[in-house]
Design an enzyme around this catalytic site. Structure first.
Site, short mmCIF file in Angstrom:
data_model
loop_
_atom_site.label_atom_id
_atom_site.label_comp_id
_atom_site.label_asym_id
_atom_site.label_seq_id
_atom_site.Cartn_x
_atom_site.Cartn_y
_atom_site.Cartn_z
N ASP A 25 0.84 -1.21 0.00
CA ASP A 25 0.00 0.00 0.00
C ASP A 25 0.87 1.26 0.00
O ASP A 25 1.96 1.25 0.58
CB ASP A 25 -0.91 -0.03 1.24
CG ASP A 25 -2.13 0.85 1.04
OD1 ASP A 25 -2.35 1.36 -0.08
OD2 ASP A 25 -2.89 1.04 2.02
N ASN A 73 -10.42 -3.59 -6.66
CA ASN A 73 -9.63 -2.58 -7.36
C ASN A 73 -10.18 -2.22 -8.74
O ASN A 73 -9.77 -1.21 -9.33
CB ASN A 73 -8.15 -3.00 -7.47
CG ASN A 73 -7.38 -2.86 -6.18
OD1 ASN A 73 -6.41 -3.55 -5.94
ND2 ASN A 73 -7.80 -1.94 -5.29
C1 FPP Z 1 -2.13 0.07 -3.22
O1 FPP Z 1 -1.59 1.37 -3.16
C2 FPP Z 1 -1.50 -0.64 -4.31
C3 FPP Z 1 -2.17 -1.28 -5.30
C4 FPP Z 1 -3.64 -1.31 -5.40
C5 FPP Z 1 -1.45 -1.93 -6.40
C6 FPP Z 1 -0.18 -2.63 -6.04
C7 FPP Z 1 0.49 -3.02 -7.30
C8 FPP Z 1 1.80 -2.91 -7.56
C9 FPP Z 1 2.81 -2.47 -6.55
C10 FPP Z 1 2.33 -3.27 -8.90
C11 FPP Z 1 2.23 -4.74 -9.09
C12 FPP Z 1 3.08 -5.18 -10.18
C13 FPP Z 1 3.75 -6.34 -10.17
C14 FPP Z 1 4.66 -6.60 -11.29
C15 FPP Z 1 3.59 -7.37 -9.11
P1 FPP Z 1 -2.54 2.62 -3.42
O2 FPP Z 1 -2.48 2.99 -4.84
O3 FPP Z 1 -3.92 2.34 -2.90
O4 FPP Z 1 -1.82 3.71 -2.55
P2 FPP Z 1 -2.50 4.91 -1.78
O5 FPP Z 1 -3.18 4.32 -0.58
O6 FPP Z 1 -1.32 5.76 -1.42
O7 FPP Z 1 -3.44 5.59 -2.73
#
Ligand code: FPP
Length: 238
Positions: A25, A73
């Site tokens: 996250d 998501n």
């Molecule tokens: C949550 O952070 C993250 C996700 C929903 C996506 C996680 C995916 C990746 C790190 C890339 C995956 C790729 C591979 C190759 C495995 P957020 O966007 O909700 O963060 P925030 O809370 O700061 O908005």
């Protein structure tokens, strides 16, 4: 003297910590703090995923599971969903190009049905081509813990079962036959489990950190590992 940074020595893990799972996250905030679009945060997050997998290998951890995309998501803006799928597809391309070089079995957890057919096909090829290695990387994609349990129960019903055991359910989860996570690490400051590995994490230790996923480095991983080893796991006993 050259001001180089001291290299973190990662603790070496034994069988007590063989599976670590990450709720990655904080990508969006990482990007926003730099005045960048959220997608740039996911790109940095995907890069850090590769680094963290290597660091876990250096620490002797055999299985790494990451929460890449939840069943919820899909509600995000289309541009963000497309970027996440593109990053996963690029990672699969890399895996397929490096077959035989990296000794890691790649597994995807989740319902593949709504994914683009080309992505599904890459997943199938990558899973097949990397099968039977010592270390495992699980990528939870279109994954939800409740959805996984419902999926398992329906599979058992279609096998004609009318009474099920915990073993039956475990065997029919997306993680079938894999060891449960010993430690779940969540970055980004929130203290919740967000429908991740609900069944499998029943006795996992949790480690929550304010560090944003793209910034999780060897120091943070070492701190999480040390914290894990400082805890006494009782599994309901004394
Ligand atoms: C949550 O952070 C993250 C996700 C929903 C996506 C996680 C995916 C990746 C790190 C890339 C995956 C790729 C591979 C190759 C495995 P957020 O966007 O909700 O963060 P925030 O809370 O700061 O908005």
């Amino acid at each position: 003297m050259w001001p180089f940074r001291k290299k973190t020595v990662l603790p070496q893990c034994d069988d007590r910590l063989s599976h670590i799972a990450f709720i990655m996250d904080g990508n969006g905030r990482w990007a926003e703090r730099r005045g960048l679009p959220r997608e740039a945060g996911h790109r940095a997050g995907a890069e850090n995923f590769r680094r963290v997998v290597r660091l876990c290998g250096d620490a002797g951890i055999r299985t790494v599971t990451v929460y890449a995309f939840s069943t919820e998501n899909w509600k995000r803006p289309q541009k963000e969903v497309e970027e996440l799928m593109r990053l996963l597809s690029r990672y699969l391309d890399e895996v397929l190009e490096k077959i035989g070089q990296e000794q890691v079995t790649l597994r995807f957890l989740g319902d593949p049905a709504p994914l683009d057919p080309a992505l599904r096909e890459k997943i199938r090829r990558a899973e097949q081509a990397t099968a039977d290695q010592d270390r495992v990387v699980n990528v939870a994609l279109n994954y939800g813990g409740r959805d996984e349990i419902v999926h398992a129960v329906n599979a058992l019903l279609s096998q004609g079962k009318r009474h099920v055991t915990e073993e039956d359910i475990s065997r029919n989860l997306y993680t079938a036959a894999q060891r449960d996570p010993d430690l779940v690490v969540r970055t980004g400051g929130d203290i919740r489990t967000s429908n991740f590995l609900m069944w499998q994490s029943a006795y996992a230790e949790y480690y929550f950190t304010d560090v944003l996923w793209p910034d999780l480095d060897a120091d943070v991983l070492a701190a999480a590992i040390r914290e894990f080893y400082s805890r006494k796991r009782r599994y309901g006993g004394l």
